[in-house]
Design a protein around this motif. Structure first.
Motif, PDB file in Angstrom:
ATOM      1  N   SER A 166       0.838  -1.196   0.000  1.00  0.00           N
ATOM      2  CA  SER A 166       0.000   0.000   0.000  1.00  0.00           C
ATOM      3  C   SER A 166       0.871   1.242   0.000  1.00  0.00           C
TER       4      SER A 166
ATOM      5  N   ASN B 290       1.258   5.323   0.977  1.00  0.00           N
ATOM      6  CA  ASN B 290       0.806   6.374   1.883  1.00  0.00           C
ATOM      7  C   ASN B 290       1.393   7.699   1.417  1.00  0.00           C
TER       8      ASN B 290
ATOM      9  N   ASP C 189       4.279  -0.394   3.642  1.00  0.00           N
ATOM     10  CA  ASP C 189       3.186  -1.312   3.998  1.00  0.00           C
ATOM     11  C   ASP C 189       3.179  -2.522   3.079  1.00  0.00           C
TER      12      ASP C 189
ATOM     13  N   LEU D 160       5.625  -3.870   8.423  1.00  0.00           N
ATOM     14  CA  LEU D 160       6.057  -2.504   8.125  1.00  0.00           C
ATOM     15  C   LEU D 160       7.546  -2.517   7.803  1.00  0.00           C
TER      16      LEU D 160
ATOM     17  N   PRO E  40      -0.606  -1.105   8.227  1.00  0.00           N
ATOM     18  CA  PRO E  40       0.573  -0.721   9.006  1.00  0.00           C
ATOM     19  C   PRO E  40       0.728   0.766   9.289  1.00  0.00           C
TER      20      PRO E  40
END
Length: 329
Positions: free
Chosen positions: A44, A46, A72, A96, A132
């Motif tokens: 993912s 962020n 993540d 993480l 995370p």
């Protein structure tokens, strides 16, 4: 013996956005004694990831170029370090990646055993990959910074969550409602019904006058604010806070740090608290368990294969994703 290679995404200098991402073949990393090697099934992005690229954390991150971004990840353990006790090859985990080493946007990555959690067979890697950074940030803001008991006990609190349809915000609404809270949320007009579906008691369009002023439609004063939106002056928050109201800023700027210091020096009961994420494996386990119980869900805005990573990167920079942007492998 020559090391096995893997497909990865990296950039070699600051700036450039999605156009600067390069598809490369690099050696598969090896886990140290307290790490596990994961074959990724999902990752993912962020805002933190592209903010590093935009030089916002210079000179701390990245420590060197070329750099493989994203932290993540979720997937299957293929190798464990000599000191690892919790996991074994074949286990599905979410973890993480250290931003100091980087490596999340690749076919394989290493994570420390201490900041990884098992994924139950009934939950997909994609459903866990967003947890995370965004999930832990929401959890830490609510339970540690504001003091909400997520078992529903504790005195009732009025909570404001800004940018509630985003990555951190959509987790924060769901987690806050596990506690004894009244949740006011802000988001764009197109996401009002979505945020209500997450459990928010009242939702404001941030582009309206009341939304810009962060005013509760029912006249509530906030005991706590999880501020996930862009920088906002203290003068907007202050009149909406209860006597001991606390604003938790998840992306503190230099001006918010100044406000934090000033409030401390003057012993103000109303506080602005910058959040520095401290990831812990047990907190990640707690979030995964909530997902398993159906009490928390990852809303996926869109999915991209690793071969189209730059498209997901550009979508995140655009800033209008609902929930999480996921890469699948």
């Amino acid at each position: 013996m020559e090391k096995k290679l893997m497909h990865a995404i990296q950039y070699i200098a600051y700036g450039g956005g999605s156009n600067a991402l390069k598809h490369v073949e690099v050696p598969v990393p090896s886990p140290s004694k307290d790490e596990v090697l994961i074959k990724l099934e999902a990752a993912s992005i962020n805002p933190f990831d592209w903010k590093v690229q935009k030089r916002m954390l210079w000179p701390i991150l990245p420590p060197k170029f070329p750099y493989i971004p994203c932290t993540d990840i979720a997937g299957e353990v293929t190798e464990v370090g000599k000191g690892v006790k919790k996991f074994k090859p074949g286990d599905k985990v979410v973890g993480l990646v250290s931003p100091f080493s980087g490596g999340g946007l690749a076919e394989f990555a290493v994570v420390k055993e201490s900041i990884a959690a098992s994924i139950p067979p009934e939950i997909s890697a994609a459903d866990c990959a967003g947890l995370p950074v965004a999930g832990l940030t929401a959890l830490q803001a609510l339970s540690k910074s504001i003091g909400i008991k997520l078992d529903g006990s504790g005195e009732r609190k009025n909570i404001l969550i800004t940018a509630a349809s985003g990555g951190v915000g959509h987790y924060a609404v769901q987690l806050a409602k596990l506690g004894n809270t009244h949740v006011t949320a802000t988001c764009g007009a197109r996401n009002i019904e979505f945020v209500k579906s997450l459990g928010a008691d009242e939702v404001i369009d941030y582009k309206t006058p009341d939304g810009a002023a962060l005013k509760s439609p029912s006249g509530k004063q906030y005991d706590g604010v999880v501020h996930c939106a862009a920088e906002c002056p203290w003068s907007i928050f202050e009149p909406n806070l209860s006597m001991n109201g606390k604003v938790v800023d998840i992306t503190p700027s230099s001006s918010s740090m100044m406000t934090f210091a000033l409030k401390k020096i003057t012993c103000s009961k109303k506080q602005l608290v910058p959040l520095l994420l401290i990831p812990k494996g047990k907190d990640l386990e707690y979030l995964v368990d909530l997902v398993k119980q159906g009490k928390l869900r990852t809303v996926i805005d869109s999915k991209y294969p690793l071969t189209k990573a730059e498209d997901g990167w550009a979508k995140s920079i655009d800033g209008h994703a609902t929930g999480k942007i996921i890469f699948e492998f």
